[in-house]
Design a protein around this motif. Structure first.
Motif, PDB file in Angstrom:
ATOM      1  N   HIS A 228       1.008  -1.363  -0.519  1.00 52.25           N
ATOM      2  CA  HIS A 228       0.015  -0.115   0.149  1.00 52.25           C
ATOM      3  C   HIS A 228       0.939   1.159  -0.203  1.00 52.25           C
ATOM      4  CE1 HIS A 228      -2.993   2.588   1.923  1.00 52.25           C
ATOM      5  NE2 HIS A 228      -3.892   2.448   0.987  1.00 52.25           N
ATOM      6  N   ALA A 229       1.552   1.444  -1.482  1.00 51.83           N
ATOM      7  CA  ALA A 229       2.746   2.558  -0.866  1.00 51.83           C
ATOM      8  C   ALA A 229       3.367   2.595  -2.605  1.00 51.83           C
ATOM      9  CB  ALA A 229       3.875   2.350   0.290  1.00 51.83           C
ATOM     10  N   VAL A 230       4.169   3.623  -3.049  1.00 47.25           N
ATOM     11  CA  VAL A 230       4.510   4.704  -3.744  1.00 47.25           C
ATOM     12  C   VAL A 230       6.003   3.869  -3.818  1.00 47.25           C
ATOM     13  CG1 VAL A 230       5.202   6.265  -5.690  1.00 47.25           C
ATOM     14  CG2 VAL A 230       2.722   5.760  -4.575  1.00 47.25           C
ATOM     15  N   CYS A 231       6.919   3.188  -4.146  1.00 48.22           N
ATOM     16  CA  CYS A 231       7.954   3.695  -4.497  1.00 48.22           C
ATOM     17  C   CYS A 231       8.911   4.771  -4.995  1.00 48.22           C
ATOM     18  CB  CYS A 231       8.466   2.088  -4.974  1.00 48.22           C
ATOM     19  SG  CYS A 231       9.127   0.557  -3.838  1.00 48.22           S
ATOM     20  N   ARG A 232       9.670   4.397  -4.736  1.00 45.08           N
ATOM     21  CA  ARG A 232      11.043   5.367  -5.734  1.00 45.08           C
ATOM     22  C   ARG A 232      12.300   5.265  -5.563  1.00 45.08           C
ATOM     23  NH1 ARG A 232      15.284   9.434  -4.019  1.00 45.08           N
ATOM     24  NH2 ARG A 232      14.849  10.608  -5.293  1.00 45.08           N
ATOM     25  N   PHE A 233      12.225   4.417  -7.010  1.00 42.77           N
ATOM     26  CA  PHE A 233      14.180   3.847  -7.125  1.00 42.77           C
ATOM     27  C   PHE A 233      15.078   4.981  -7.967  1.00 42.77           C
ATOM     28  CE2 PHE A 233      16.202   1.081 -10.640  1.00 42.77           C
ATOM     29  CZ  PHE A 233      16.813   0.562  -9.500  1.00 42.77           C
ATOM     30  N   ASN A 234      16.212   5.397  -7.326  1.00 42.34           N
ATOM     31  CA  ASN A 234      17.092   6.394  -7.685  1.00 42.34           C
ATOM     32  C   ASN A 234      17.969   5.257  -9.105  1.00 42.34           C
ATOM     33  OD1 ASN A 234      19.945   7.423  -7.177  1.00 42.34           O
ATOM     34  ND2 ASN A 234      18.751   8.973  -5.705  1.00 42.34           N
ATOM     35  N   LEU A 235      18.234   5.603  -9.821  1.00 43.12           N
ATOM     36  CA  LEU A 235      19.037   4.782 -10.513  1.00 43.12           C
ATOM     37  C   LEU A 235      20.459   5.290 -10.551  1.00 43.12           C
ATOM     38  CD1 LEU A 235      16.300   4.752 -12.054  1.00 43.12           C
ATOM     39  CD2 LEU A 235      17.176   4.717 -14.381  1.00 43.12           C
ATOM     40  N   THR A 236      20.617   6.142  -9.851  1.00 47.37           N
ATOM     41  CA  THR A 236      22.479   6.059  -9.419  1.00 47.37           C
ATOM     42  C   THR A 236      22.110   4.895  -8.198  1.00 47.37           C
ATOM     43  OG1 THR A 236      22.405   8.561 -10.803  1.00 47.37           O
ATOM     44  CG2 THR A 236      24.067   7.684  -9.411  1.00 47.37           C
ATOM     45  N   SER A 237      22.309   5.550  -7.140  1.00 49.95           N
ATOM     46  CA  SER A 237      22.292   5.049  -6.114  1.00 49.95           C
ATOM     47  C   SER A 237      21.536   3.601  -5.885  1.00 49.95           C
ATOM     48  CB  SER A 237      21.680   5.390  -5.003  1.00 49.95           C
ATOM     49  OG  SER A 237      20.344   5.784  -4.926  1.00 49.95           O
ATOM     50  N   LYS A 238      21.038   3.085  -6.594  1.00 49.19           N
ATOM     51  CA  LYS A 238      20.318   1.805  -6.970  1.00 49.19           C
ATOM     52  C   LYS A 238      19.371   1.421  -5.672  1.00 49.19           C
ATOM     53  CE  LYS A 238      22.486   0.677 -11.324  1.00 49.19           C
ATOM     54  NZ  LYS A 238      23.401   1.720 -11.053  1.00 49.19           N
ATOM     55  N   THR A 239      19.177   2.791  -4.822  1.00 53.01           N
ATOM     56  CA  THR A 239      18.037   2.469  -3.801  1.00 53.01           C
ATOM     57  C   THR A 239      16.438   2.325  -3.713  1.00 53.01           C
ATOM     58  OG1 THR A 239      18.306   4.492  -2.952  1.00 53.01           O
ATOM     59  CG2 THR A 239      19.668   2.700  -2.609  1.00 53.01           C
ATOM     60  N   TYR A 251      -5.342  -1.076  -3.775  1.00 54.98           N
ATOM     61  CA  TYR A 251      -4.723  -1.390  -4.240  1.00 54.98           C
ATOM     62  C   TYR A 251      -4.173  -2.569  -4.468  1.00 54.98           C
ATOM     63  CZ  TYR A 251      -2.829  -3.351  -0.170  1.00 54.98           C
ATOM     64  OH  TYR A 251      -2.338  -4.143   1.095  1.00 54.98           O
ATOM     65  N   ASN A 252      -3.582  -3.271  -5.493  1.00 56.80           N
ATOM     66  CA  ASN A 252      -3.360  -4.759  -5.607  1.00 56.80           C
ATOM     67  C   ASN A 252      -5.069  -4.982  -6.758  1.00 56.80           C
ATOM     68  OD1 ASN A 252      -1.314  -6.188  -4.532  1.00 56.80           O
ATOM     69  ND2 ASN A 252      -2.078  -6.860  -3.296  1.00 56.80           N
ATOM     70  N   SER A 253      -5.059  -4.589  -7.542  1.00 55.30           N
ATOM     71  CA  SER A 253      -5.508  -4.277  -8.506  1.00 55.30           C
ATOM     72  C   SER A 253      -7.167  -4.708  -8.137  1.00 55.30           C
ATOM     73  CB  SER A 253      -5.440  -5.674  -9.367  1.00 55.30           C
ATOM     74  OG  SER A 253      -6.817  -5.553 -11.155  1.00 55.30           O
ATOM     75  N   LYS A 254      -8.036  -4.118  -7.268  1.00 57.00           N
ATOM     76  CA  LYS A 254      -9.590  -3.481  -6.669  1.00 57.00           C
ATOM     77  C   LYS A 254      -9.318  -1.783  -6.939  1.00 57.00           C
ATOM     78  CE  LYS A 254      -8.412  -6.127  -2.872  1.00 57.00           C
ATOM     79  NZ  LYS A 254      -7.170  -6.682  -3.087  1.00 57.00           N
ATOM     80  N   GLY A 255      -9.047  -0.639  -7.838  1.00 59.02           N
ATOM     81  CA  GLY A 255      -9.108  -0.278  -8.793  1.00 59.02           C
ATOM     82  C   GLY A 255      -8.923  -0.249  -9.668  1.00 59.02           C
ATOM     83  N   ASN A 256      -9.244  -0.596 -10.789  1.00 60.57           N
ATOM     84  CA  ASN A 256      -8.551  -0.798 -12.462  1.00 60.57           C
ATOM     85  C   ASN A 256      -9.306   0.576 -13.497  1.00 60.57           C
ATOM     86  OD1 ASN A 256      -6.413  -2.648 -11.221  1.00 60.57           O
ATOM     87  ND2 ASN A 256      -8.418  -4.236 -12.071  1.00 60.57           N
ATOM     88  N   PHE A 257      -8.217   0.965 -13.877  1.00 59.44           N
ATOM     89  CA  PHE A 257      -9.152   2.176 -15.193  1.00 59.44           C
ATOM     90  C   PHE A 257      -9.810   0.678 -16.133  1.00 59.44           C
ATOM     91  CE2 PHE A 257      -6.135   4.601 -13.669  1.00 59.44           C
ATOM     92  CZ  PHE A 257      -6.529   6.133 -13.665  1.00 59.44           C
TER      93      PHE A 257
END
Length: 288
Positions: A228-239, A251-257
């Motif tokens: 139940h979250a948004v991830c932020r992946f830094n392409l430089t630090s790989k974190t 979430y988990n496909s319970k409110g799709n377009f």
């Protein structure tokens, strides 16, 4: 050059005056000082002129070298043109030029006395638009869902880079982002520097869930796998860092377009960017 010409004329006049009116005493000394000053200023002008000429030569050489690099890059891009997109565009441009010449030639003389040949009921061509060229892409028909684009706030040196994320597992999960140096490279499938891996497993914690992905400021934003979250992946630090969604967000496909014929799986969260900022749209129960 104009200032130097004037200085030379003035120097000649001062020398002539000295030759005619030199009394061998104070007047001659003063005149020599004036001439000495004139010669000093002329020498300074010559030095400045030589410096300017040298800088212009350097700029010309640098520009020539850069043009050669651009030409080499264009030739390299043409080798990537596996679908012959560039050749088709060049052929279309030649046809347009030939058509313009033909039109000009027809208008140059008097109108024909006989009707033109042909029986087309729609008459002559009125306009020819730009050609529409389609290419199958790097993975034709392999993946149904994904996202691609260009970072609106790129890191220095990556202004022309593009990215691609494909739902490589079950049409809903991914664990890497693919990078390209330009849009042309993306079209022909030449990925440099290649894939940036979030995790070796797919899916797993903090990998990508759903096709609503966006790259902003050198980081990839997406719905974290089974979270139940948004991830932020830094392409430089790989974190990876994440932020929880508001309470009650689906979430988990319970409110799709959806539309009348189909729903798109795992599209509960829609991420997008505008000029200077990043935003998201999430679904709550009772909104529809």
């Amino acid at each position: 050059m104009l200032g130097l010409d004037r200085r030379l004329v003035q120097l000649q006049e001062d020398v002539s005056v000295l030759e005619k009116e030199d009394d061998g005493d104070l007047y001659g000394v003063l005149s020599l000082n004036v001439i000495h000053n004139e010669m000093t200023e002329i020498r300074l002008l010559l030095d400045k002129l030589n410096t300017t000429t040298e800088e212009q030569h350097k700029q010309t050489a640098a520009t020539t070298h850069r043009m050669e690099q651009v030409r080499a890059e264009m030739e390299q891009l043409e080798t990537f043109d596996t679908q012959q997109v560039v050749k088709r565009q060049e052929a279309n441009q030649r046809l347009r030029r030939d058509l313009d010449k033909c039109r000009n030639g027809l208008h140059a003389g008097p109108p024909p006395t006989e009707p033109p040949n042909g029986s087309c009921p729609y008459g002559e061509f009125l306009n020819i638009s730009e050609p529409r060229v389609y290419t199958a892409g790097e993975y034709p028909g392999s993946y149904k869902y994904g996202a691609w684009g260009r970072d609106p706030k790129p890191e220095p040196g990556k202004e022309s880079w593009h990215w691609l994320v494909l739902m490589t597992s079950s049409n809903r999960y991914s664990n890497y982002v693919r990078q390209y140096h330009s849009l042309s490279s993306l079209i022909v499938g030449q990925s440099v520097p290649g894939n940036v891996l979030i995790s070796s497993s797919n899916p797993t914690t903090n990998t990508i869930q759903g096709p609503n992905v966006v790259l902003y400021g050198g980081s990839l934003y997406y719905n974290c796998y089974n979270q139940h979250a948004v991830c932020r992946f830094n392409l430089t630090s790989k974190t990876v860092t994440n932020v929880d969604l508001p309470q009650g967000t689906r979430y988990n496909s319970k409110g799709n377009f959806c539309h009348l014929d189909e729903c798109y799986p795992y599209t509960d969260l829609d991420l997008a960017h505008e000029v200077g900022r990043l935003g998201g749209l999430h679904h709550h129960p009772g909104l529809w």
